[in-house]
Design a protein around this motif. Sequence first.
Motif, short mmCIF file in Angstrom:
data_model
loop_
_atom_site.label_atom_id
_atom_site.label_comp_id
_atom_site.label_asym_id
_atom_site.label_seq_id
_atom_site.Cartn_x
_atom_site.Cartn_y
_atom_site.Cartn_z
N ASP A 154 42.65 25.90 50.60
CA ASP A 154 41.84 26.82 50.28
C ASP A 154 42.45 28.12 50.22
N PRO A 155 42.02 28.89 49.03
CA PRO A 155 42.35 30.20 48.77
C PRO A 155 42.02 31.28 49.82
N ALA A 156 40.88 31.04 50.89
CA ALA A 156 40.45 31.87 51.73
C ALA A 156 41.69 32.01 52.89
N VAL A 157 42.60 31.19 53.09
CA VAL A 157 43.85 31.37 54.02
C VAL A 157 44.88 32.09 53.57
N PHE A 158 44.83 32.68 52.39
CA PHE A 158 45.89 33.26 51.52
C PHE A 158 45.90 34.74 51.67
N GLU A 162 39.78 35.66 40.78
CA GLU A 162 38.69 34.64 40.96
C GLU A 162 38.52 33.82 42.43
N ALA A 163 39.74 33.73 42.86
CA ALA A 163 39.83 33.00 44.08
C ALA A 163 39.83 33.87 45.16
N LYS A 164 39.53 35.30 44.82
CA LYS A 164 39.59 36.38 45.99
C LYS A 164 40.90 36.36 46.80
N VAL A 180 50.37 33.49 54.46
CA VAL A 180 49.05 32.51 54.60
C VAL A 180 48.62 32.78 56.21
N ASP A 181 47.32 32.40 56.50
CA ASP A 181 47.11 32.30 57.90
C ASP A 181 47.71 31.00 58.67
N ALA A 182 48.12 31.14 59.97
CA ALA A 182 48.92 30.09 60.46
C ALA A 182 48.08 28.86 60.57
N ASP A 183 46.64 28.92 60.46
CA ASP A 183 46.11 27.51 60.56
C ASP A 183 45.99 27.00 59.13
N GLY A 213 56.24 28.02 47.55
CA GLY A 213 55.64 27.13 46.72
C GLY A 213 54.86 25.92 47.51
N ILE A 214 53.58 26.53 47.84
CA ILE A 214 52.60 25.76 48.53
C ILE A 214 51.26 25.87 47.33
N GLY A 215 50.68 24.92 47.25
CA GLY A 215 49.37 24.99 46.20
C GLY A 215 48.32 25.64 46.67
N VAL A 216 47.63 26.47 45.87
CA VAL A 216 46.41 27.05 46.27
C VAL A 216 45.37 26.48 45.35
N TRP A 217 44.32 25.71 46.01
CA TRP A 217 43.28 25.17 44.92
C TRP A 217 42.30 26.39 44.60
N LEU A 218 42.10 26.44 43.28
CA LEU A 218 41.46 27.58 42.53
C LEU A 218 40.04 27.30 42.05
N PRO A 219 39.07 28.09 42.10
CA PRO A 219 37.78 27.92 41.82
C PRO A 219 37.34 27.78 40.23
#
Length: 203
Positions: A111-115, A139-141, A96-99, A76-82
């Motif tokens: 940021d979707p980059a850490v998913f 789209e968020a890759k 997700v990445d630990a950072d 249940g954590i949010g991902v910001w989408l482009p």
Amino acid sequence: MSAAAVEHPCDGEPESLLDTANSLMEQHPGYRVEIIGGVITVAPSPDAPHARVLTKVMRPFIAAGLDDGEAEVLQGIGVWLPGGPADYAIPDLAVVDADLDEHLVENNCYDPAVFRLVLEVTSSNYNNDLRNKVAAYSEAKIPVYVIIDRRHGRVHVLTEPMGGGYDSHQVYAPGQTVTLPESIGAPVTLDVDKLVQAGRPRA
């Protein structure tokens, strides 16, 4: 799926989509409110079978060591989408990445980059998971999207995001096992039958 009407401010200023979504969350505690493709969706609180699937599906990820070290397994954590100026989704489960904490964007979304992977367990709004979120997550890759389809008793694994969808879409039935891409950080195998059975109400 339905959204209740929200009163707008009386000063003549139109309320932003994000403000409307947050108002809906305040008015309907426990509901999941998302903005996908510029459209607000409101999903009711999950039922017990939905929660059971999440409990069972987390176990192999944790057993593989993906909740320690360089990765975390979170619900249940949010991902910001482009896809729009205020688009965001709240997947049922994510690797997700630990950072992650260093990549907060807005509105408790990251940021979707850490998913590395997102996973949805379908409910009454299953078309949202099977259609709208396919386009949004690709789209968020986000490299891997898994759908536990309770309605049809299947597991979908989507990989290789491209514009508007995923290049690879594999569907698995009960009796099969799913081996997820090791790009998520460790080898993980899912038992389709166990997940489908967990998603059904108990007699």
